[in-house]
Design a protein around this motif. Structure first.
Motif, PDB file in Angstrom:
ATOM      1  N   PRO A  42     -25.574 -10.751 -14.841  1.00 43.94           N
ATOM      2  CA  PRO A  42     -24.738  -9.940 -15.587  1.00 43.94           C
ATOM      3  C   PRO A  42     -23.333  -9.748 -14.888  1.00 43.94           C
ATOM      4  CG  PRO A  42     -25.806  -8.504 -13.944  1.00 43.94           C
ATOM      5  CD  PRO A  42     -26.531  -9.978 -14.064  1.00 43.94           C
ATOM      6  N   ALA A  43     -22.349  -9.619 -15.985  1.00 45.64           N
ATOM      7  CA  ALA A  43     -20.920  -9.521 -15.527  1.00 45.64           C
ATOM      8  C   ALA A  43     -20.765  -8.151 -14.962  1.00 45.64           C
ATOM      9  CB  ALA A  43     -19.987  -9.847 -16.683  1.00 45.64           C
ATOM     10  N   VAL A  44     -19.924  -8.215 -13.972  1.00 43.53           N
ATOM     11  CA  VAL A  44     -19.719  -6.669 -13.449  1.00 43.53           C
ATOM     12  C   VAL A  44     -18.302  -6.423 -13.257  1.00 43.53           C
ATOM     13  CG1 VAL A  44     -21.885  -6.728 -12.012  1.00 43.53           C
ATOM     14  CG2 VAL A  44     -19.744  -7.937 -10.917  1.00 43.53           C
ATOM     15  N   PRO A  45     -17.958  -5.193 -13.266  1.00 43.99           N
ATOM     16  CA  PRO A  45     -16.371  -4.925 -13.138  1.00 43.99           C
ATOM     17  C   PRO A  45     -15.840  -5.242 -11.782  1.00 43.99           C
ATOM     18  CG  PRO A  45     -17.612  -2.868 -13.749  1.00 43.99           C
ATOM     19  CD  PRO A  45     -18.626  -4.060 -13.615  1.00 43.99           C
ATOM     20  N   GLU A  46     -14.530  -5.809 -11.949  1.00 46.53           N
ATOM     21  CA  GLU A  46     -13.663  -6.247 -10.860  1.00 46.53           C
ATOM     22  C   GLU A  46     -13.894  -5.456  -9.467  1.00 46.53           C
ATOM     23  OE1 GLU A  46      -9.562  -8.085  -9.381  1.00 46.53           O
ATOM     24  OE2 GLU A  46      -9.653  -7.565 -11.431  1.00 46.53           O
ATOM     25  N   TRP A  47     -13.970  -5.918  -8.426  1.00 43.26           N
ATOM     26  CA  TRP A  47     -14.029  -5.036  -7.103  1.00 43.26           C
ATOM     27  C   TRP A  47     -12.955  -5.294  -6.048  1.00 43.26           C
ATOM     28  CZ3 TRP A  47     -19.387  -3.924  -4.575  1.00 43.26           C
ATOM     29  CH2 TRP A  47     -18.942  -3.003  -3.305  1.00 43.26           C
ATOM     30  N   PRO A  48     -11.773  -4.491  -6.312  1.00 41.81           N
ATOM     31  CA  PRO A  48     -10.653  -4.949  -5.537  1.00 41.81           C
ATOM     32  C   PRO A  48     -10.807  -4.933  -3.981  1.00 41.81           C
ATOM     33  CG  PRO A  48     -10.309  -2.953  -6.494  1.00 41.81           C
ATOM     34  CD  PRO A  48     -11.487  -3.293  -6.838  1.00 41.81           C
ATOM     35  N   GLN A  49     -10.426  -5.913  -3.088  1.00 39.92           N
ATOM     36  CA  GLN A  49     -10.255  -5.911  -1.868  1.00 39.92           C
ATOM     37  C   GLN A  49      -9.705  -4.422  -1.105  1.00 39.92           C
ATOM     38  OE1 GLN A  49      -9.116  -9.752  -0.111  1.00 39.92           O
ATOM     39  NE2 GLN A  49      -8.750  -8.760   1.778  1.00 39.92           N
ATOM     40  N   TYR A  50     -10.256  -4.036   0.107  1.00 42.59           N
ATOM     41  CA  TYR A  50      -9.816  -2.964   0.709  1.00 42.59           C
ATOM     42  C   TYR A  50      -8.764  -3.413   1.597  1.00 42.59           C
ATOM     43  CZ  TYR A  50      -9.895   0.845   4.011  1.00 42.59           C
ATOM     44  OH  TYR A  50      -9.553   2.180   5.042  1.00 42.59           O
ATOM     45  N   THR A  51      -7.570  -2.835   1.871  1.00 45.28           N
ATOM     46  CA  THR A  51      -6.615  -3.301   2.996  1.00 45.28           C
ATOM     47  C   THR A  51      -6.200  -1.903   3.336  1.00 45.28           C
ATOM     48  OG1 THR A  51      -4.623  -3.393   1.348  1.00 45.28           O
ATOM     49  CG2 THR A  51      -5.776  -5.197   1.417  1.00 45.28           C
ATOM     50  N   PRO A  52      -5.409  -2.050   4.795  1.00 43.68           N
ATOM     51  CA  PRO A  52      -5.006  -0.919   5.376  1.00 43.68           C
ATOM     52  C   PRO A  52      -3.971  -0.199   4.350  1.00 43.68           C
ATOM     53  CG  PRO A  52      -5.114  -2.554   6.716  1.00 43.68           C
ATOM     54  CD  PRO A  52      -5.311  -3.107   5.573  1.00 43.68           C
ATOM     55  N   GLY A  53      -3.194  -1.019   3.471  1.00 46.20           N
ATOM     56  CA  GLY A  53      -1.823  -0.398   2.799  1.00 46.20           C
ATOM     57  C   GLY A  53      -2.334   0.044   1.499  1.00 46.20           C
ATOM     58  N   ASN A  54      -3.774  -0.506   0.995  1.00 46.75           N
ATOM     59  CA  ASN A  54      -4.231  -0.044  -0.228  1.00 46.75           C
ATOM     60  C   ASN A  54      -5.909   0.203  -0.137  1.00 46.75           C
ATOM     61  OD1 ASN A  54      -4.298   0.505  -3.131  1.00 46.75           O
ATOM     62  ND2 ASN A  54      -4.858  -1.748  -3.650  1.00 46.75           N
ATOM     63  N   PRO A  55      -6.109   1.432   0.393  1.00 50.88           N
ATOM     64  CA  PRO A  55      -7.503   1.502   0.515  1.00 50.88           C
ATOM     65  C   PRO A  55      -8.653   1.788  -0.428  1.00 50.88           C
ATOM     66  CG  PRO A  55      -6.356   3.414   0.935  1.00 50.88           C
ATOM     67  CD  PRO A  55      -5.387   2.450   0.594  1.00 50.88           C
ATOM     68  N   THR A  56      -8.528   0.692  -1.203  1.00 52.12           N
ATOM     69  CA  THR A  56      -9.321   0.909  -2.585  1.00 52.12           C
ATOM     70  C   THR A  56     -11.072   0.866  -2.340  1.00 52.12           C
ATOM     71  OG1 THR A  56      -9.334  -1.505  -2.793  1.00 52.12           O
ATOM     72  CG2 THR A  56      -7.521  -0.226  -3.937  1.00 52.12           C
ATOM     73  N   TYR A  57     -11.691   1.342  -3.170  1.00 53.12           N
ATOM     74  CA  TYR A  57     -13.243   1.263  -2.967  1.00 53.12           C
ATOM     75  C   TYR A  57     -13.780   1.307  -4.504  1.00 53.12           C
ATOM     76  CZ  TYR A  57     -13.590   6.319  -4.159  1.00 53.12           C
ATOM     77  OH  TYR A  57     -13.367   7.664  -4.743  1.00 53.12           O
ATOM     78  N   MET A  58     -15.153   0.858  -4.166  1.00 56.12           N
ATOM     79  CA  MET A  58     -15.704   0.993  -5.700  1.00 56.12           C
ATOM     80  C   MET A  58     -16.777   1.949  -5.830  1.00 56.12           C
ATOM     81  SD  MET A  58     -15.321  -1.389  -8.062  1.00 56.12           S
ATOM     82  CE  MET A  58     -15.940  -2.032  -9.279  1.00 56.12           C
ATOM     83  N   LYS A  59     -16.588   2.738  -6.884  1.00 53.57           N
ATOM     84  CA  LYS A  59     -17.610   3.913  -7.253  1.00 53.57           C
ATOM     85  C   LYS A  59     -18.656   3.246  -7.962  1.00 53.57           C
ATOM     86  CE  LYS A  59     -14.465   6.342  -9.029  1.00 53.57           C
ATOM     87  NZ  LYS A  59     -13.786   7.342  -9.653  1.00 53.57           N
ATOM     88  N   LEU A  60     -20.056   3.087  -7.406  1.00 53.74           N
ATOM     89  CA  LEU A  60     -20.955   2.176  -8.050  1.00 53.74           C
ATOM     90  C   LEU A  60     -21.984   2.968  -8.739  1.00 53.74           C
ATOM     91  CD1 LEU A  60     -21.909  -0.205  -5.006  1.00 53.74           C
ATOM     92  CD2 LEU A  60     -20.518  -0.601  -7.193  1.00 53.74           C
ATOM     93  N   GLY A  61     -22.148   2.915 -10.111  1.00 50.28           N
ATOM     94  CA  GLY A  61     -22.794   3.649 -11.104  1.00 50.28           C
ATOM     95  C   GLY A  61     -23.294   2.778 -12.277  1.00 50.28           C
ATOM     96  N   LEU A  62     -23.774   3.421 -13.157  1.00 49.50           N
ATOM     97  CA  LEU A  62     -23.948   2.663 -14.464  1.00 49.50           C
ATOM     98  C   LEU A  62     -22.830   2.314 -14.890  1.00 49.50           C
ATOM     99  CD1 LEU A  62     -26.644   5.085 -16.074  1.00 49.50           C
ATOM    100  CD2 LEU A  62     -26.750   2.865 -14.918  1.00 49.50           C
ATOM    101  N   THR A  63     -21.712   2.968 -14.740  1.00 50.81           N
ATOM    102  CA  THR A  63     -20.296   2.317 -15.233  1.00 50.81           C
ATOM    103  C   THR A  63     -19.505   2.481 -14.105  1.00 50.81           C
ATOM    104  OG1 THR A  63     -20.290   3.400 -17.542  1.00 50.81           O
ATOM    105  CG2 THR A  63     -18.329   2.546 -16.825  1.00 50.81           C
TER     106      THR A  63
END
Length: 573
Positions: free
Chosen positions: A521-542
């Motif tokens: 399946p195609a999945v939403p884009e998961w951005p990389q975590y960096t010290p200046g941009n601490p992104t994370y992925m909320k994993l759920g049905l969406t």
């Protein structure tokens, strides 16, 4: 970390299951030790795709006799083809594992000759070069075994090779005298030996030794974290996944000889000479050592017991993980790590209090719990300022006096201390080292787990295991009969999370499908975590990305409290 909290990590990793198997179509494959003859299994949604399965392959010599408490040695070669259709014995541990869970186990045999691994693969063609995922089970480093979480669905749907391993546990895996007589960490070194075996042999099972990802949950995630910083792990894996545990989750035991002496006293070895002490422990039966360690843990007593933990030693862990990061000596590997959004939601606190969740918690009880936890983590520290800072952060401002709301804040406090804050700190340290990092929080719990729990419980510790390993596509047999039910939503989420994990193993980017199977399946884009941009992925049905995982709560644990402790230490001087 407090010794008693290790028991809380035993809960999420000990499930026994069985996928449909067939004795027809098995293959015989050569290894450096000799030939192995396996079997075949299938999953329900891909009934015509065989998963070649090899169980109980020795990857090290039996760690018995004079090899007890020593680093693993290479496996002893064998003649002919061994029968690799059944899992080998489980590494010695107490019987609690069979009492806690209602699932049907493959067998009930414990033996020190337990250093075996299991392989599930969609092909045994040498030139297939599929990504390899090596699973390290959890269980507080005291409980569990390799072939209990089935990966047939991930193997079939994502075209990856999955290896699962046993490693020594409890005193047999982590006792140390702090010197050459029992250096400690031999359970971790078993994992290293298994990784070395994979490097030498996995091509014969369709795998690519240059694309090995180690992954694990709870104490398995912790093990992965220690392998990421250990010099012994260098070159043995390319990527790592830690689920609900990192090297910062369980603190290094700085006085291991004291624990060894307690066990010696429990089993009748009273010598203060470490060589004599270890020699005596080697003469004891497996049952005597395991039962002595069980008495130390005080399981079920309501008291905080003593557990064997990672220690400093020259080979595996020459310095603290944080110092290894500071010196730039952690292994340069891609790292995916994260937690569930209710790590201390219901299962763990229910083990401590049978009535947890029914009436909530009073303010006085909350403060008492904070005091006891702070004292266990930071003994001798002046607690008032730490408790005041914590209570300011962990307060439901809309319902400050509601017992259920107070209790919920307590579960967040304990879950952050045990899992969330160590994970976020590890993500920051690893990203600062220059390696790729991806951070996540799981928001979805399988319907079978949610049944029978209070509605306010979200994704609890261990709830990610069925989804990640593909349980919804298998028949999970219960000891009392029947199978575990799963919904269409369970299957949808399981497909997505297996895709993320397999994409990461293939490419180092969980949302990059390059080289993956056409049906993935195609999945939403998961951005990389960096010290200046601490992104994370909320994993759920969406699933969706966000920035900053609980910044105020994380600042408390990873900045404010350490400074308060340091200030308290200076005052003591």
């Amino acid at each position: 970390m407090a010794s008693g909290t290790m028991f809380l990590m035993l809960l999420a990793c000990l499930w026994a299951t069985a996928a449909a198997e067939s004795g027809d179509g098995g293959r015989t494959v050569p290894t450096t030790g000799g030939d192995v003859r396996g079997t075949v299994q299938y999953i329900k949604d891909l009934p015509d795709k065989p998963i070649y399965t090899f169980l109980g392959i020795p990857y090290a010599a039996p760690p018995v006799g004079n090899l007890r408490f020593r680093a693993p040695q290479p496996a002893v070669p064998w003649e002919g083809a061994i029968d690799a259709t059944k899992p080998g014995p489980y590494c010695p541990q107490g019987p609690l594992i069979f009492q806690l869970f209602p699932f049907k186990f493959h067998h009930y045999d414990f033996d020190e000759d337990c250093l075996t691994l299991n392989i599930e693969t969609p092909t045994v063609e040498k030139d297939a070069e599929l990504p390899v995922m090596l699973w390290i089970h959890g269980g507080g480093l005291s409980m569990g075994f390799g072939y209990v979480v089935p990966f047939a669905a991930m193997v079939a749907q994502q075209d990856v090779v999955v290896v699962t391993i046993n490693y020594r546990l409890g005193a047999l895996g982590f006792l140390s005298t702090g010197d050459e007589n029992a250096p400690g960490n031999v359970g971790f070194m078993d994992q290293v030996q298994a990784m070395a075996w994979v490097q030498e042999n996995i091509r014969n099972f369709g795998g690519d030794p240059d694309r090995v990802t180690i992954f694990g949950e709870s104490a398995g995630g912790l093990s992965v974290g220690y392998q990421v910083v250990s010099p012994l792990g260098k070159g043995l894996f390319r990527r790592a996944i830690s689920q609900s545990g990192t090297s910062f989750t369980m603190e290094v035991e700085e006085k291991p000889l004291e624990l060894a002496a307690i066990l010696a006293d429990e089993v009748g070895c009273e010598s203060k000479d470490t060589a004599i002490l270890v020699h005596c422990l080697r003469q004891k039966t497996t049952e005597e050592v395991v039962q002595g360690a069980e008495r130390m843990m005080k399981l079920g007593s309501g008291e905080w017991g003593k557990y064997f933990a990672p220690v400093f030693n020259e080979d595996f862990l020459p310095e603290h993980p944080k110092d290894l990061y500071s010196r730039g000596q952690a292994n340069d590997v891609d790292y995916l790590l994260g937690v569930n959004n209710n790590e201390f939601g219901f299962v763990m606190p229910s083990m401590m209090s049978a009535n947890f969740g029914q009436k909530g918690m009073t303010e006085d009880t909350f403060i008492l719990e904070l005091e006891q936890l702070i004292e266990r983590i930071y003994p001798g520290t002046k607690k008032d300022s730490i408790i005041a800072a914590a209570r300011k952060v962990y307060r439901d401002h809309d319902n400050p006096d509601d017992p259920i709301a107070v209790q919920h804040q307590y579960t967040l406090f304990a879950g952050d201390q045990l899992f969330v804050a160590p994970t976020v700190e590890t993500a920051g340290k690893h990203a600062e080292s220059g390696s790729k990092v991806y951070l996540y929080e799981v928001h979805y719990a399988p319907s079978s787990h949610a049944a029978g729990r209070p509605k306010w419980v979200r994704c609890d510790h261990g709830d990610d295991l069925p989804s990640m390993s593909g349980w919804p596509f298998l028949d999970i047999h219960l000891a009392a009969g029947g199978v575990l039910p799963f919904s269409s939503e369970d299957r949808q989420f399981s497909r997505d999370i297996m895709t993320y994990w397999a994409n990461f193993a293939r490419t180092g980017d969980p949302s990059d499908p390059t080289g993956g199977p056409a049906g993935s399946p195609a999945v939403p884009e998961w951005p990389q975590y960096t010290p200046g941009n601490p992104t994370y992925m909320k994993l759920g049905l969406t699933s969706s990305s966000d920035v900053g995982l609980y910044p105020e709560r994380m600042a408390l644990w990873n900045d404010v409290i350490p400074k308060l402790v340091a200030s308290s230490d200076k005052e003591e001087l």
